[in-house]
Enzyme design. Structure first.
Site, PDB file in Angstrom:
ATOM      1  N   TYR A  52       0.897  -1.147   0.118  1.00  0.00           N
ATOM      2  CA  TYR A  52       0.036  -0.001   0.238  1.00  0.00           C
ATOM      3  C   TYR A  52       0.782   1.384   0.045  1.00  0.00           C
ATOM      4  O   TYR A  52       0.172   2.399  -0.352  1.00  0.00           O
ATOM      5  CB  TYR A  52      -0.934   0.104   1.152  1.00  0.00           C
ATOM      6  CG  TYR A  52      -1.826  -1.274   1.324  1.00  0.00           C
ATOM      7  CD1 TYR A  52      -2.120  -2.070   0.257  1.00  0.00           C
ATOM      8  CD2 TYR A  52      -2.637  -1.200   2.481  1.00  0.00           C
ATOM      9  CE1 TYR A  52      -2.885  -3.060   0.375  1.00  0.00           C
ATOM     10  CE2 TYR A  52      -3.650  -2.200   2.467  1.00  0.00           C
ATOM     11  CZ  TYR A  52      -4.053  -3.201   1.430  1.00  0.00           C
ATOM     12  OH  TYR A  52      -4.711  -4.182   1.609  1.00  0.00           O
ATOM     13  N   HIS A 110       0.481 -11.627   2.120  1.00  0.00           N
ATOM     14  CA  HIS A 110      -0.493 -10.934   1.453  1.00  0.00           C
ATOM     15  C   HIS A 110      -1.340 -12.055   0.531  1.00  0.00           C
ATOM     16  O   HIS A 110      -2.586 -11.908   0.374  1.00  0.00           O
ATOM     17  CB  HIS A 110       0.049  -9.720   0.753  1.00  0.00           C
ATOM     18  CG  HIS A 110      -0.944  -8.639   0.521  1.00  0.00           C
ATOM     19  ND1 HIS A 110      -0.626  -7.400   0.567  1.00  0.00           N
ATOM     20  CD2 HIS A 110      -2.350  -8.760   0.574  1.00  0.00           C
ATOM     21  CE1 HIS A 110      -1.543  -6.741   0.243  1.00  0.00           C
ATOM     22  NE2 HIS A 110      -2.638  -7.579   0.171  1.00  0.00           N
TER      23      HIS A 110
END
Length: 280
Positions: A52, A110
């Site tokens: 991010y 992730h």
């Protein structure tokens, strides 16, 4: 400010709020300000990730907020390109440095990246980082049951949490059932699906009218009653407050079932199937 958020307890003993705050695309000073607002409203679970590129904004928001670090739970995630053991250890350390934190409460792989086939090696890095005290609880995102089984079989340690795409158009009933049977907490990313499509859905709009609530509140309450931790994101103070104000009403079994029946076989937002998808 919301005074009390119920909590779930993970199998390793960590207690986590039943709703958190997503930070994807909340970057820079504007993003940090939005995260500060969320913390001050009452969010205590803050979700970020290496990819991010905003772990620094999260750390800055924690510094600016009125809440002590020990009263917050911060999640970050390991990207696919750093699943080799040594790279994973370095990535965890770099994430902590960027966030100006001494530890993460939750740290997740992730994506499994099955073609790369290094997720067990990455998992061992998370296990060791937990032993060293820089992570309190370790989990994964987007792992299928076969991936989860392999982690436990090869390391003896299973994830405390699996963050998966979950919303009314893709309710993940079988995956959630598997999680429950194996004492793994479900967490929902993209809990509100495609906003424009779902906010006008007739079924949910009618339920919202019955409760004098917004469509978003109905959907987030649905997640809570499913037993999943939703992590909605918004930069708007009003929407942040709306999203967290879901604990003063309940959905009936019929209403829960009506929402769950909206699921679609092709309901994934971006067709990211963990069986084949590879994250960089």
């Amino acid at each position: 400010m919301v005074e009390t958020i119920p909590e779930f307890t993970l199998y390793d003993g960590l207690t986590v709020p039943t709703i958190g705050f997503g930070t994807y695309k909340l970057n820079g000073n504007e993003g940090a300000n939005a995260i500060v607002n969320a913390i001050n409203i009452g969010y205590r679970l803050i979700d970020t990730a290496y990819n991010y590129e905003n772990e620094g904004a999260v750390g800055q928001a924690i510094k600016r907020s009125s809440v002590r670090r020990e009263d917050l739970l911060v999640t970050s995630k390991l990207p696919g390109r750093y699943q080799a053991y040594d790279k994973a250890i370095t990535a965890i350390q770099e994430s902590l440095y960027r966030a100006s934190l001494n530890y993460f409460d939750l740290y997740l792989i992730h994506w499994p990246n099955p073609k790369q086939d290094m997720y067990v090696e990455a998992w061992q890095a998370l296990i060791d980082a937990k032993k060293w005290g820089i992570i309190r609880s370790i989990g994964v995102c987007n792992f299928l049951p076969e991936h989860l089984e392999r982690l436990e079989k090869e390391t003896g340690v299973k994830p405390s949490i699996n963050q998966i795409e979950l919303h009314p158009f893709f309710n993940q009933a079988e995956q959630r059932k598997w999680h429950a049977a194996n004492h793994i907490q479900t967490q929902s990313w993209s809990p509100l699906a495609r906003a424009n499509e779902i906010l006008n859905n007739e079924t949910i709009v009618n339920i919202a009218r019955q409760h004098n609530k917004t469509v978003s509140q109905i959907i987030l309450r649905w997640h809570y009653q499913l037993g999943s931790i939703a992590i909605p994101k918004s930069s708007s103070y009003e929407r942040q407050l709306e999203n967290i104000s879901i604990f003063d009403f309940s959905l009936t079994e019929a209403e829960m079932n009506a929402i769950s029946k909206l699921t679609k076989p092709d309901g994934r937002r971006k067709n990211q199937d963990p069986a084949v998808y590879e994250e960089f």
